[in-house]
Design a protein around this motif. Structure first.
Motif, PDB file in Angstrom:
ATOM      1  N   ASP A  76     -30.779  26.994  -8.485  1.00 29.80           N
ATOM      2  CA  ASP A  76     -31.853  27.641  -8.157  1.00 29.80           C
ATOM      3  C   ASP A  76     -31.623  28.178  -6.636  1.00 29.80           C
ATOM      4  O   ASP A  76     -31.952  29.619  -6.459  1.00 29.80           O
ATOM      5  N   PHE A  77     -31.261  27.360  -5.654  1.00 22.15           N
ATOM      6  CA  PHE A  77     -30.967  27.910  -4.247  1.00 22.15           C
ATOM      7  C   PHE A  77     -29.924  29.015  -4.194  1.00 22.15           C
ATOM      8  O   PHE A  77     -30.218  30.088  -3.668  1.00 22.15           O
ATOM      9  N   LYS A  78     -28.765  28.835  -5.072  1.00 19.44           N
ATOM     10  CA  LYS A  78     -27.707  29.782  -4.887  1.00 19.44           C
ATOM     11  C   LYS A  78     -28.184  31.205  -5.616  1.00 19.44           C
ATOM     12  O   LYS A  78     -27.822  32.184  -5.248  1.00 19.44           O
ATOM     13  N   ARG A  79     -28.969  30.972  -6.483  1.00 17.71           N
ATOM     14  CA  ARG A  79     -29.574  32.211  -7.456  1.00 17.71           C
ATOM     15  C   ARG A  79     -30.517  33.025  -6.154  1.00 17.71           C
ATOM     16  O   ARG A  79     -30.386  34.350  -6.424  1.00 17.71           O
ATOM     17  N   MET A  80     -31.147  32.247  -5.458  1.00 22.90           N
ATOM     18  CA  MET A  80     -32.239  33.296  -4.740  1.00 22.90           C
ATOM     19  C   MET A  80     -31.519  33.365  -3.332  1.00 22.90           C
ATOM     20  O   MET A  80     -31.976  34.501  -2.793  1.00 22.90           O
ATOM     21  N   ASN A  81     -30.549  32.617  -2.962  1.00 25.58           N
ATOM     22  CA  ASN A  81     -29.681  33.002  -1.527  1.00 25.58           C
ATOM     23  C   ASN A  81     -28.283  33.000  -1.746  1.00 25.58           C
ATOM     24  O   ASN A  81     -27.684  32.036  -1.683  1.00 25.58           O
ATOM     25  N   LYS A  82     -28.079  34.197  -1.706  1.00 29.08           N
ATOM     26  CA  LYS A  82     -26.533  34.351  -2.131  1.00 29.08           C
ATOM     27  C   LYS A  82     -25.663  34.192  -0.928  1.00 29.08           C
ATOM     28  O   LYS A  82     -24.510  34.110  -0.944  1.00 29.08           O
ATOM     29  N   THR A  83     -26.379  34.632   0.466  1.00 26.61           N
ATOM     30  CA  THR A  83     -25.622  34.583   1.490  1.00 26.61           C
ATOM     31  C   THR A  83     -25.542  33.250   2.359  1.00 26.61           C
ATOM     32  O   THR A  83     -24.447  33.009   3.074  1.00 26.61           O
ATOM     33  N   MET A  84     -26.269  32.237   2.025  1.00 27.94           N
ATOM     34  CA  MET A  84     -26.211  31.113   2.791  1.00 27.94           C
ATOM     35  C   MET A  84     -25.474  30.027   1.953  1.00 27.94           C
ATOM     36  O   MET A  84     -25.652  29.933   0.668  1.00 27.94           O
TER      37      MET A  84
END
Length: 129
Positions: A76-84
């Motif tokens: 979920d996090f990687k889907r929302m934040n691609k740069t971090m």
């Protein structure tokens, strides 16, 4: 008949000895062909690794719990934040999802405020490896 079998045995033994002199299982010459870009990438990686010090960096923990939910949270996090960047860390018996790699506490707190909107249980950590 006995003479024939002894001579056959002697001939076979001599033949096997001669053949094994010429047979070798491995070629003593090994040639490694390596792309020059590989060495450049390796040198760059060494520079980056030497500049990173784990103890001086801040991270944000967004989840602490079981394996399945930590994987779901990470996705979920990687889907929302691609740069971090984000990773799962196992610390017996819990799985933790850590995000970011911040040099300063101010930078980490600014990102923490943004992440708390999506992950209300997020908090700032400074892991000491």
């Amino acid at each position: 008949m006995s003479y024939f079998s002894k001579s056959t045995l002697l001939f076979s033994l001599c033949l096997l000895t001669l053949l094994t002199q010429k047979i070798s299982a491995q070629d003593p010459k090994v040639t490694v062909i390596q792309d020059s870009k590989f060495e450049q990438l390796l040198n760059e990686k060494r520079k980056i690794n030497s500049s990173i010090t784990i103890n001086d960096r801040y991270k944000i923990q967004i989840y602490n719990g079981d394996s399945e939910n930590s994987k779901k949270t990470l996705m979920d996090f990687k889907r929302m934040n691609k740069t971090m960047d984000a990773t799962i860390v196992f610390s017996t018996p819990r799985y933790k999802v850590w995000v970011g790699n911040f040099k300063t506490r101010i930078e980490a707190e600014k990102n923490l405020a943004d992440l708390k909107k999506s992950f209300p249980n997020a908090f700032l950590i400074k892991p000491n490896k």
